[in-house]
Design a protein around this motif. Sequence first.
Motif, PDB file in Angstrom:
ATOM      1  N   LYS A 295       0.834  -1.200   0.000  1.00 17.57           N
ATOM      2  CA  LYS A 295       0.000   0.000   0.000  1.00 17.57           C
ATOM      3  C   LYS A 295       0.870   1.252   0.000  1.00 17.57           C
ATOM      4  O   LYS A 295       0.610   2.216  -0.738  1.00 17.57           O
ATOM      5  CB  LYS A 295      -0.917  -0.020   1.220  1.00 17.57           C
ATOM      6  N   LYS A 296       1.915   1.232   0.847  1.00 16.13           N
ATOM      7  CA  LYS A 296       2.828   2.373   0.884  1.00 16.13           C
ATOM      8  C   LYS A 296       3.537   2.547  -0.458  1.00 16.13           C
ATOM      9  O   LYS A 296       3.700   3.670  -0.950  1.00 16.13           O
ATOM     10  CB  LYS A 296       3.852   2.180   1.999  1.00 16.13           C
ATOM     11  N   ILE A 297       3.946   1.417  -1.033  1.00 16.65           N
ATOM     12  CA  ILE A 297       4.615   1.494  -2.337  1.00 16.65           C
ATOM     13  C   ILE A 297       3.673   2.046  -3.395  1.00 16.65           C
ATOM     14  O   ILE A 297       4.057   2.869  -4.245  1.00 16.65           O
ATOM     15  CB  ILE A 297       5.130   0.099  -2.739  1.00 16.65           C
ATOM     16  N   ALA A 298       2.398   1.599  -3.339  1.00 16.24           N
ATOM     17  CA  ALA A 298       1.414   2.099  -4.308  1.00 16.24           C
ATOM     18  C   ALA A 298       1.194   3.601  -4.138  1.00 16.24           C
ATOM     19  O   ALA A 298       1.068   4.346  -5.129  1.00 16.24           O
ATOM     20  CB  ALA A 298       0.099   1.347  -4.143  1.00 16.24           C
ATOM     21  N   GLU A 299       1.146   4.060  -2.868  1.00 19.42           N
ATOM     22  CA  GLU A 299       0.976   5.489  -2.620  1.00 19.42           C
ATOM     23  C   GLU A 299       2.166   6.282  -3.147  1.00 19.42           C
ATOM     24  O   GLU A 299       2.004   7.340  -3.783  1.00 19.42           O
ATOM     25  CB  GLU A 299       0.800   5.721  -1.114  1.00 19.42           C
ATOM     26  N   GLU A 300       3.365   5.748  -2.890  1.00 19.92           N
ATOM     27  CA  GLU A 300       4.556   6.417  -3.413  1.00 19.92           C
ATOM     28  C   GLU A 300       4.563   6.407  -4.938  1.00 19.92           C
ATOM     29  O   GLU A 300       4.949   7.397  -5.578  1.00 19.92           O
ATOM     30  CB  GLU A 300       5.816   5.724  -2.880  1.00 19.92           C
ATOM     31  N   SER A 301       4.104   5.307  -5.517  1.00 12.80           N
ATOM     32  CA  SER A 301       4.038   5.233  -6.982  1.00 12.80           C
ATOM     33  C   SER A 301       3.044   6.244  -7.531  1.00 12.80           C
ATOM     34  O   SER A 301       3.278   6.870  -8.576  1.00 12.80           O
ATOM     35  CB  SER A 301       3.645   3.816  -7.416  1.00 12.80           C
ATOM     36  N   ARG A 302       1.904   6.398  -6.812  1.00 13.03           N
ATOM     37  CA  ARG A 302       0.921   7.392  -7.258  1.00 13.03           C
ATOM     38  C   ARG A 302       1.510   8.799  -7.215  1.00 13.03           C
ATOM     39  O   ARG A 302       1.330   9.600  -8.143  1.00 13.03           O
ATOM     40  CB  ARG A 302      -0.321   7.316  -6.373  1.00 13.03           C
ATOM     41  N   ARG A 303       2.247   9.076  -6.130  1.00  9.68           N
ATOM     42  CA  ARG A 303       2.892  10.392  -6.042  1.00  9.68           C
ATOM     43  C   ARG A 303       3.928  10.561  -7.147  1.00  9.68           C
ATOM     44  O   ARG A 303       4.035  11.641  -7.749  1.00  9.68           O
ATOM     45  CB  ARG A 303       3.547  10.545  -4.671  1.00  9.68           C
ATOM     46  N   ASP A 304       4.677   9.489  -7.391  1.00 10.41           N
ATOM     47  CA  ASP A 304       5.666   9.562  -8.477  1.00 10.41           C
ATOM     48  C   ASP A 304       4.986   9.798  -9.816  1.00 10.41           C
ATOM     49  O   ASP A 304       5.500  10.547 -10.668  1.00 10.41           O
ATOM     50  CB  ASP A 304       6.489   8.269  -8.524  1.00 10.41           C
ATOM     51  N   ASN A 305       3.830   9.162 -10.017  1.00  7.83           N
ATOM     52  CA  ASN A 305       3.106   9.361 -11.277  1.00  7.83           C
ATOM     53  C   ASN A 305       2.647  10.806 -11.422  1.00  7.83           C
ATOM     54  O   ASN A 305       2.706  11.387 -12.519  1.00  7.83           O
ATOM     55  CB  ASN A 305       1.905   8.420 -11.344  1.00  7.83           C
TER      56      ASN A 305
END
Length: 424
Positions: A295-305
């Motif tokens: 979940k944290k990785i997905a959130e970071e990925s969303r921010r990166d996107n």
Amino acid sequence: MAPHIWECANRPCVQIDRSYDDSTVRFKLLVANAVSANLEDNTGLPLKPEIHKIVKEQGWVSDEYEHLWRRDGGGSAALTSHGILTFLLQTPRDGRSFSSLSLVNQERSHCGGMYVADERYGYDLDTLLASRQYDNRHPKVPRDFGILPFNILVHHVEETLSHVQRLSREVTSTEKRIADGDIKVEANGDYKLLNRLNLEQIRLQRRSNFELELAANLVRYIDEYHRMWSSLWEGGTSYIEDMKEKIEQQMRYSQQVQKDIDILPRRIKNQSKAISNFIIQRDNKLNIQLAETNKKIAEESRRDNLLNLEMAAATAQVAEETRQDSAAMKTIAVLTLTFLPGTAVASFFSMTMFQWPFESSDSIASPFIWVYFVVTIPLTLMVYAAWVWWFKFSQRHFKKHHDEGINKFEEELKTRVRSATGTW
């Protein structure tokens, strides 16, 4: 009669003649210490062919006993045929204690047979019969040798009880340790332990079943012995009653031990379930932690996107501005190429080394003005042509080196992949 030593399949066999009452009976036993027969060699009796022929002729061993010998599960039987009373027994072959007996009451004055045992576990005759009192001293009834299978039963019941107690205590210790949360799952430690305990329980279960069958067949043997010589039992049958009482006592002991054995599988299974539940709970915790991490990785990925989108928009803006700047530079370059030759020619012709006379003082242009255009226009076209050739040449040169670099990179990448995967 002195004992005779016979060689039996590389193991000593002793023919023993023991007379408790010289006037009534002789006991004859062919004894062998067969260690390999415990688990490895069950194809045939541990006798040389000539010895095997003699014991068969004398009736000490029967076909049924030889069949029992080949069985790893062990067993016992009390048989009567043509006035001959026979008792057979053999403990299970499981790498532990082992004994095998064929006892034959052929006639009133003869009782013989063969006894094979692994003496490492206390089944030798000295251990079984030492300090044992022979109770059948009826003056008329032929002696029997039931004391030997009975003492084998007693020894086996005690041995099984000791092993069951040790196994039960080990299971109890394992239960306590697992209940305290001290579970060894590395290299399947506790699973291997429970599997070993379960195999030991199965072995003891088979031993217990053998004991109960042996006790029941001993009772049949004593009853048949009593029936065969019922006309000679004068003055009471205390020996028969005492033997049956002792056998039934051992049977009760064995039944009590079997109750302990019967409960062991459930206890072992409960520990296996406890370990499985522990592993499931541990895996669930790991899965929860993994889900939180994802979940944290997905959130970071969303921010990166989002950042990538912002960067893409900024890059597009920079590209548009660069395109506009490039168009402006091209315009400047075209204007420069257009006016530079004319300016150069004008500067050249305006030098003091040239004289351009006018036709009259009122003339605005020199009559040689055509020279300017004749020189300027071809020169401008030549400059444009040279620029176009240079631009196309540089494009071709760049494309060639770029393609060579791409091809070289692809070949190097393929080589690395082949080297890593071992494929060519």
